[in-house]
Motif scaffolding. Structure first.
Motif, PDB file in Angstrom:
ATOM      1  N   ASP A 188      10.633  -9.470 -11.557  1.00  0.00           N
ATOM      2  CA  ASP A 188       9.720  -9.917 -10.500  1.00  0.00           C
ATOM      3  C   ASP A 188       8.453 -10.527 -11.085  1.00  0.00           C
ATOM      4  O   ASP A 188       8.000 -11.590 -10.638  1.00  0.00           O
ATOM      5  N   ALA A 189       7.875  -9.853 -12.080  1.00  0.00           N
ATOM      6  CA  ALA A 189       6.649 -10.348 -12.691  1.00  0.00           C
ATOM      7  C   ALA A 189       6.916 -11.645 -13.454  1.00  0.00           C
ATOM      8  O   ALA A 189       6.134 -12.600 -13.383  1.00  0.00           O
ATOM      9  N   GLU A 207       6.962 -19.236 -11.947  1.00  0.00           N
ATOM     10  CA  GLU A 207       6.869 -20.116 -10.772  1.00  0.00           C
ATOM     11  C   GLU A 207       5.504 -20.805 -10.725  1.00  0.00           C
ATOM     12  O   GLU A 207       5.416 -22.009 -10.432  1.00  0.00           O
ATOM     13  N   PHE A 208       4.445 -20.051 -11.014  1.00  0.00           N
ATOM     14  CA  PHE A 208       3.120 -20.662 -10.985  1.00  0.00           C
ATOM     15  C   PHE A 208       2.919 -21.618 -12.156  1.00  0.00           C
ATOM     16  O   PHE A 208       2.501 -22.761 -11.981  1.00  0.00           O
ATOM     17  N   LEU A 239       1.252  -9.292  -9.046  1.00  0.00           N
ATOM     18  CA  LEU A 239       2.273  -9.503 -10.075  1.00  0.00           C
ATOM     19  C   LEU A 239       1.693 -10.241 -11.292  1.00  0.00           C
ATOM     20  O   LEU A 239       2.089  -9.962 -12.426  1.00  0.00           O
ATOM     21  N   MET A 240       0.749 -11.144 -11.055  1.00  0.00           N
ATOM     22  CA  MET A 240       0.111 -11.830 -12.183  1.00  0.00           C
ATOM     23  C   MET A 240      -0.771 -10.855 -12.948  1.00  0.00           C
ATOM     24  O   MET A 240      -0.879 -10.936 -14.178  1.00  0.00           O
ATOM     25  N   GLN A 295      -3.432 -12.247  -8.084  1.00  0.00           N
ATOM     26  CA  GLN A 295      -2.242 -11.718  -7.417  1.00  0.00           C
ATOM     27  C   GLN A 295      -1.690 -10.519  -8.202  1.00  0.00           C
ATOM     28  O   GLN A 295      -1.679 -10.513  -9.430  1.00  0.00           O
ATOM     29  N   ASN A 326       9.326 -13.881 -12.926  1.00  0.00           N
ATOM     30  CA  ASN A 326       9.582 -14.967 -11.979  1.00  0.00           C
ATOM     31  C   ASN A 326       8.298 -15.464 -11.335  1.00  0.00           C
ATOM     32  O   ASN A 326       8.110 -16.677 -11.138  1.00  0.00           O
ATOM     33  N   HIS A 327       7.417 -14.537 -10.991  1.00  0.00           N
ATOM     34  CA  HIS A 327       6.163 -14.917 -10.350  1.00  0.00           C
ATOM     35  C   HIS A 327       5.312 -15.773 -11.282  1.00  0.00           C
ATOM     36  O   HIS A 327       4.792 -16.820 -10.868  1.00  0.00           O
TER      37      HIS A 327
END
Length: 280
Positions: A100-101, A107-108, A244-245, A242, A103-104
């Motif tokens: 999850d982390a 993505e950014f 996750l970031m 955020q 991918n987040h």
């Protein structure tokens, strides 16, 4: 075995790794995806730039690096081996970075803004003349303050998000402590202080060091992101805040500081090959 392999554990970094292992091990990303993550986010270049920190090592010990000649360059290249640092980071991230982390963050940073940020950050990381970069950054900050720009506060917000748990100061203190103790154990310096006394000395200098770190980070950010608009700086600060970031940066900071500590300890041991003992 050398002192570096018997070093005292850094409690803060160890806690980060332990919590990450316990909470994320079952969801850790594959090695190929970690490699892609490092390239996309630019953390591979941040790791490579750790070698530039070796320039400060002789000064910390009160030794003139010019006295080492070409041996100093050879030694630092051997100790701060880029492939070794990279593989260490990948091995840790394989066990600790959740999908999850990952991918987040990808993505950014894979976005148009993200890739432009990575390009700017990579270029900034690899500037060897840090003093010149700091001076230019300070001039930018002074100009922003004179203009009454809100950008300074957004840059501060960005820096707080990158180190939200405030680990930088403690980690750098731990790196200094471990480096000096390793240099003493290997005979590079004659350390007149015990580990507890040295830690207390570092603690007494915390206020000044914290202020210096904050000013340095602000100047560095002003320099690095000078070609970005105010809106883009705000967008980046928002992204960094955020959850996750935050998870990603807490882990990356811990890895980077631990690798620095290990490499500085190795450097202290190897410096005994180049220079007679010094009093400190």
């Amino acid at each position: 075995m050398t002192y570096a392999r018997h070093r005292a554990a850094a409690p803060l970094l160890a806690l980060v790794f332990t919590l990450a292992l316990l909470s994320q091990q079952a969801f850790a990303a594959s090695r190929d995806r970690i490699e892609a993550f490092l390239t996309t986010t630019g953390f591979d270049v941040a790791l490579e730039s750790i070698a530039l920190a070796s320039a400060s090592a002789p000064q910390m010990l009160g030794i003139d690096p010019d006295g080492f000649g070409s041996d100093w360059t050879r030694l630092t290249e051997e100790v701060f081996d880029i492939e070794d640092m990279h593989n260490t980071a990948v091995s840790i991230l394989e066990q600790t970075l959740s999908d999850d982390a990952l991918n987040h963050a990808v993505e950014f940073y894979a976005s148009d803004l993200g890739q432009r940020l990575v390009q700017a950050e990579n270029a900034s990381h690899m500037i060897e003349d840090d003093e010149a970069k700091q001076l230019e950054g300070q001039e930018i900050v002074s100009g922003l303050i004179q203009d009454g720009s809100k950008r300074v506060e957004e840059l501060k917000r960005m820096n707080r998000a990158i180190d939200s748990s405030g680990t930088s100061l403690r980690a750098l203190q731990e790196i200094q402590l471990r480096f000096l103790l390793a240099a003493s154990a290997s005979g590079v310096i004659d350390l007149q202080l015990s580990a507890d006394e040295l830690r207390e000395m570092l603690r007494r200098g915390e206020t000044g060091m914290r202020q210096a770190l904050q000013l340095s980070a602000l100047a560095g950010a002003a320099y690095t992101y000078q070609d970005f608009s105010d809106a883009e700086v705000v967008a980046y600060a928002d992204a960094l805040e955020q959850p996750l970031m935050q998870e990603v940066y807490e882990l990356l900071n811990a890895i980077q500081y631990e690798i620095m500590a290990m490499k500085f300890e190795d450097l202290a041991v190897r410096m005994a090959e180049l220079h007679p003992a010094q009093d400190i």
